[in-house]
Design a protein around this motif. Structure first.
Motif, PDB file in Angstrom:
ATOM      1  N   GLN A  91       0.646  -1.109   0.419  1.00  0.00           N
ATOM      2  CA  GLN A  91      -0.740   0.059   0.413  1.00  0.00           C
ATOM      3  C   GLN A  91       1.066   1.378   0.178  1.00  0.00           C
ATOM      4  OE1 GLN A  91      -3.185  -0.362   3.231  1.00  0.00           O
ATOM      5  NE2 GLN A  91      -1.214   0.140   4.562  1.00  0.00           N
ATOM      6  N   TYR A 126       0.664   3.992  -2.739  1.00  0.00           N
ATOM      7  CA  TYR A 126      -0.298   4.844  -1.951  1.00  0.00           C
ATOM      8  C   TYR A 126       0.991   6.724  -3.060  1.00  0.00           C
ATOM      9  CZ  TYR A 126      -1.113   9.338   0.059  1.00  0.00           C
ATOM     10  OH  TYR A 126      -2.224  10.612   0.749  1.00  0.00           O
ATOM     11  N   TYR A 138       0.049   9.470  -5.209  1.00  0.00           N
ATOM     12  CA  TYR A 138       0.110  10.796  -4.723  1.00  0.00           C
ATOM     13  C   TYR A 138       0.901  11.512  -5.694  1.00  0.00           C
ATOM     14  CZ  TYR A 138       0.319  14.402  -1.805  1.00  0.00           C
ATOM     15  OH  TYR A 138       0.228  16.096  -1.465  1.00  0.00           O
ATOM     16  N   ARG A 139       1.901  10.509  -6.269  1.00  0.00           N
ATOM     17  CA  ARG A 139       2.900  12.077  -7.497  1.00  0.00           C
ATOM     18  C   ARG A 139       2.603  11.737  -8.687  1.00  0.00           C
ATOM     19  NH1 ARG A 139       7.885   9.167  -4.743  1.00  0.00           N
ATOM     20  NH2 ARG A 139       9.050  11.450  -3.796  1.00  0.00           N
ATOM     21  N   HIS A 152      -4.279  14.261  -2.144  1.00  0.00           N
ATOM     22  CA  HIS A 152      -4.633  12.815  -1.197  1.00  0.00           C
ATOM     23  C   HIS A 152      -5.860  12.453  -1.123  1.00  0.00           C
ATOM     24  CE1 HIS A 152      -5.256  10.358   3.165  1.00  0.00           C
ATOM     25  NE2 HIS A 152      -6.019  10.643   2.619  1.00  0.00           N
ATOM     26  N   ILE A 167      14.913  25.767  -6.959  1.00  0.00           N
ATOM     27  CA  ILE A 167      15.171  24.905  -6.607  1.00  0.00           C
ATOM     28  C   ILE A 167      14.328  24.820  -5.469  1.00  0.00           C
ATOM     29  CG2 ILE A 167      16.482  22.706  -5.006  1.00  0.00           C
ATOM     30  CD1 ILE A 167      18.828  23.575  -7.021  1.00  0.00           C
ATOM     31  N   ARG A 224       8.032  24.427  -5.902  1.00  0.00           N
ATOM     32  CA  ARG A 224       8.329  22.760  -6.353  1.00  0.00           C
ATOM     33  C   ARG A 224       6.650  22.431  -7.534  1.00  0.00           C
ATOM     34  NH1 ARG A 224      11.768  19.432  -4.204  1.00  0.00           N
ATOM     35  NH2 ARG A 224      12.881  19.671  -3.421  1.00  0.00           N
ATOM     36  N   ILE A 243      12.417   8.467 -11.106  1.00  0.00           N
ATOM     37  CA  ILE A 243      13.217   8.976 -10.301  1.00  0.00           C
ATOM     38  C   ILE A 243      13.128   9.528  -9.351  1.00  0.00           C
ATOM     39  CG2 ILE A 243      13.974  11.371  -9.407  1.00  0.00           C
ATOM     40  CD1 ILE A 243      16.137  10.262 -11.939  1.00  0.00           C
ATOM     41  N   GLN A 244      11.154   9.215  -8.506  1.00  0.00           N
ATOM     42  CA  GLN A 244      11.090   9.078  -7.660  1.00  0.00           C
ATOM     43  C   GLN A 244      10.012   7.935  -6.781  1.00  0.00           C
ATOM     44  OE1 GLN A 244       7.502  12.073  -9.226  1.00  0.00           O
ATOM     45  NE2 GLN A 244       8.222  13.359  -7.615  1.00  0.00           N
ATOM     46  N   MET A 287      16.067  17.039  -6.970  1.00  0.00           N
ATOM     47  CA  MET A 287      15.107  17.838  -6.389  1.00  0.00           C
ATOM     48  C   MET A 287      13.820  17.012  -6.746  1.00  0.00           C
ATOM     49  SD  MET A 287      13.655  21.584  -7.901  1.00  0.00           S
ATOM     50  CE  MET A 287      13.005  20.491 -10.265  1.00  0.00           C
ATOM     51  N   LEU A 288      13.894  16.469  -8.041  1.00  0.00           N
ATOM     52  CA  LEU A 288      12.432  15.944  -7.626  1.00  0.00           C
ATOM     53  C   LEU A 288      12.365  14.385  -7.268  1.00  0.00           C
ATOM     54  CD1 LEU A 288      12.099  15.285 -12.287  1.00  0.00           C
ATOM     55  CD2 LEU A 288      10.405  16.491 -10.529  1.00  0.00           C
ATOM     56  N   SER A 289      13.383  13.981  -7.159  1.00  0.00           N
ATOM     57  CA  SER A 289      13.628  12.275  -6.009  1.00  0.00           C
ATOM     58  C   SER A 289      13.044  13.103  -4.351  1.00  0.00           C
ATOM     59  CB  SER A 289      14.695  12.225  -6.015  1.00  0.00           C
ATOM     60  OG  SER A 289      15.591  12.640  -5.160  1.00  0.00           O
ATOM     61  N   THR A 290      13.205  14.244  -4.086  1.00  0.00           N
ATOM     62  CA  THR A 290      13.192  15.032  -2.638  1.00  0.00           C
ATOM     63  C   THR A 290      11.654  15.619  -2.880  1.00  0.00           C
ATOM     64  OG1 THR A 290      14.165  17.088  -3.267  1.00  0.00           O
ATOM     65  CG2 THR A 290      14.978  15.095  -2.362  1.00  0.00           C
ATOM     66  N   GLU A 291      10.589  14.666  -3.576  1.00  0.00           N
ATOM     67  CA  GLU A 291       9.690  15.810  -3.882  1.00  0.00           C
ATOM     68  C   GLU A 291       8.287  14.569  -2.862  1.00  0.00           C
ATOM     69  OE1 GLU A 291       9.038  18.515  -5.369  1.00  0.00           O
ATOM     70  OE2 GLU A 291       6.252  17.678  -6.103  1.00  0.00           O
ATOM     71  N   ALA A 292       8.759  15.306  -1.167  1.00  0.00           N
ATOM     72  CA  ALA A 292       8.141  14.401  -0.491  1.00  0.00           C
ATOM     73  C   ALA A 292       6.614  14.117  -0.849  1.00  0.00           C
ATOM     74  CB  ALA A 292       7.844  14.730   1.117  1.00  0.00           C
ATOM     75  N   VAL A 293       6.037  12.834  -0.370  1.00  0.00           N
ATOM     76  CA  VAL A 293       4.369  12.730   0.138  1.00  0.00           C
ATOM     77  C   VAL A 293       4.017  12.829   0.947  1.00  0.00           C
ATOM     78  CG1 VAL A 293       2.797  10.800  -1.153  1.00  0.00           C
ATOM     79  CG2 VAL A 293       4.986  11.123  -2.193  1.00  0.00           C
ATOM     80  N   PRO A 294       3.220  13.227   1.921  1.00  0.00           N
ATOM     81  CA  PRO A 294       2.671  13.587   2.471  1.00  0.00           C
ATOM     82  C   PRO A 294       2.642  12.128   3.171  1.00  0.00           C
ATOM     83  CG  PRO A 294       2.040  14.582   1.370  1.00  0.00           C
ATOM     84  CD  PRO A 294       2.235  14.145   0.431  1.00  0.00           C
ATOM     85  N   PRO A 343      -0.883  10.026   4.621  1.00  0.00           N
ATOM     86  CA  PRO A 343      -1.412  10.241   5.811  1.00  0.00           C
ATOM     87  C   PRO A 343      -1.997   9.724   6.522  1.00  0.00           C
ATOM     88  CG  PRO A 343      -1.781   8.260   3.659  1.00  0.00           C
ATOM     89  CD  PRO A 343       0.316   9.044   3.992  1.00  0.00           C
ATOM     90  N   PHE A 401      -4.626   5.454   8.805  1.00  0.00           N
ATOM     91  CA  PHE A 401      -5.238   5.066   7.422  1.00  0.00           C
ATOM     92  C   PHE A 401      -4.337   3.469   6.741  1.00  0.00           C
ATOM     93  CE2 PHE A 401      -3.401   5.494   2.923  1.00  0.00           C
ATOM     94  CZ  PHE A 401      -4.878   5.891   1.929  1.00  0.00           C
ATOM     95  N   TRP A 402      -3.033   3.386   7.100  1.00  0.00           N
ATOM     96  CA  TRP A 402      -2.669   2.505   6.924  1.00  0.00           C
ATOM     97  C   TRP A 402      -3.541   1.088   7.877  1.00  0.00           C
ATOM     98  CZ3 TRP A 402      -0.740   4.159   2.468  1.00  0.00           C
ATOM     99  CH2 TRP A 402       0.412   5.215   2.156  1.00  0.00           C
TER     100      TRP A 402
END
Lengths: 192, 219
Positions: free
Chosen positions: A27, A31, A35-36, A41, A111, A116, A138-139, B47-54, B56, B60-61
């Motif tokens: 999961q 997710y 999300y990306r 959310h 940056i 962003r 990348i992500q 920069m792209l790779s450090t784009e954080a995903v909040p 939840p 939630f999990w």
């Protein structure tokens, strides 16, 4: 991977513990990917649930040609594409317009956190396959072999999609730099 | 100037994710030291790779497997009762379905309970004005009947009504003057005794009936 297959078989036979284990195992990365792709959310959570429901109600069609994880990614991407396409139709901004409308900024400011959102907007201007490939590589830190499996394309196509995606994004960055040169090389400021 | 060393460019994501072995890392580092384009590209990827995903949150999990299990069950039930689901899950269509059901029911009732007409005109006996009634398969089209045919049908209906009324009014044997001597001659002794008793009882009843008005008038 073998553990996944074992859990899938148990789930197909009605083992609810195996079912839970599969969900808990996959999961978070799913997710993150969703999300990306959709950038919020609510949609990501909804798509996550739909992905698992689709997978568990169609376990018979999982032919084990790829890993269960890759199969889940394929389902998730297909579901997210619909959301992404619907949104793109509503608020599509061509990448050329993004470049032109942006006032020149130094690289450091790009940056920075507040910009962003603009980078995300630029990403959304990329062709779908290129954007997805970049996101996965990348992500999501997927290797090109995995990306080829998820995107159902050849390894060379996956690499080409990645290459063109990076080139377009770089073009965007270069265009917005005050010190950009005529030959397209970046100005000062892009340092690791 | 744009770098064309694609072999290095393809290694940049792996370098970023620390997937390279030691010789690979050294190779990329060496190139980065002299290539501004690749440094820029690596910055962009970082920069792209450090784009954080909040995140939840834990709840939630924790709740997700149960939610999914419920939804899978619902999905299977919906599939099982597809038509029923179609009818119940579309509230806007419910009145339409109800109306359709009523129309179908009424139509069926009208069809089965409709009056069946028969070609009685051809069965009319003009001489004695009686009608032979056969339940034939042909139906009567009243619109195509002539005046005489309609009159004949009316006569037939009247005769039928009279006959049925007569039958209903008659209380007793259909023909009281019928000769029953042959029937009596075929009876055995026991049956004759029963008949005798029955006749005696009837005679007694008739006498009692005939005496009652006298008592009343006498009283």
């Amino acid at each position: 991977m073998d553990e996944d297959i074992d859990l899938v078989k148990k789930t197909a036979n009605g083992d609810s513990e195996a079912f839970n284990e599969l969900v808990l195992r996959h999961q978070k990365p799913l997710y993150s990917l969703l999300y990306r792709m959709v950038n919020n959310h609510e949609d990501a959570a909804d798509l996550l649930q739909k992905t698992f429901v689709r997978a568990f109600t169609a376990l018979n069609s999982f032919e084990q040609r790829s890993s269960f994880k890759t199969w889940l990614y394929q389902i998730a991407i297909n579901l997210a594409k619909n959301v992404y396409r619907a949104r793109s139709r509503a608020e599509h901004v061509p990448i050329e317009d993004v470049i032109i409308s942006r006032r020149p900024r130094v690289v450091e400011s790009l940056i920075a956190r507040e910009n962003r959102h603009q980078i995300r907007q630029a990403l959304s201007g990329l062709p779908e396959k290129q954007r997805l490939t970049l996101l996965l590589r990348i992500q999501e830190e997927k290797k090109f072999e995995e990306i080829a499996g998820i995107m159902k394309c050849s390894l060379s196509t996956a690499k080409a999609n990645y290459h063109y995606a990076v080139r377009k994004l770089k073009a965007l960055i270069v265009e917005t730099q005050p010190g950009a040169t005529k030959d397209g090389s970046p100005g000062p400021g892009w340092k690791l | 100037m744009t770098c064309t060393v694609n072999s290095i460019k393809q290694l940049l994501p792996a370098y970023l994710h620390q997937e390279l072995d030691e010789p690979g890392i050294e190779l990329v580092k060496e190139h980065l030291a002299s290539c501004e384009d690749c440094r820029m590209e690596l910055s962009l990827l970082a920069m792209l790779s450090t784009e954080a995903v909040p995140d939840p949150g834990d709840s939630f999990w924790a709740e997700m497997p149960t939610k999914i299990e419920l939804e899978v069950r619902r999905h299977r039930e919906r599939k099982r009762f597809g038509l029923l689901d179609l009818l119940t899950c579309m509230p806007a269509l419910r009145p339409a379905w109800a109306a359709a059901a009523v129309v179908l029911t009424v139509s069926a009732l009208l069809f089965f309970a409709r009056p069946v007409t028969h070609d009685v005109a051809s069965n009319v006996n003009q001489q004695d004005e009686s009608v032979r009634w056969d339940f034939g398969e042909e139906t009567l089209n009243t619109a195509e009947m002539s005046a005489s045919e309609v009159q004949a049908v009316g006569q037939w209906a009247q005769n039928e009504f009279r006959r049925i009324s007569r039958d209903l009014q008659a209380d007793g044997p259909e023909n009281p003057e019928q000769d029953i001597s042959e029937d009596i001659s075929n009876m055995n002794l026991e049956e004759l005794d029963q008949l005798y008793e029955l006749l005696e009882r009837r005679e007694h009843d008739i006498r009692e009936k005939s005496s009652k008005p006298n008592l009343i008038s006498a009283g």
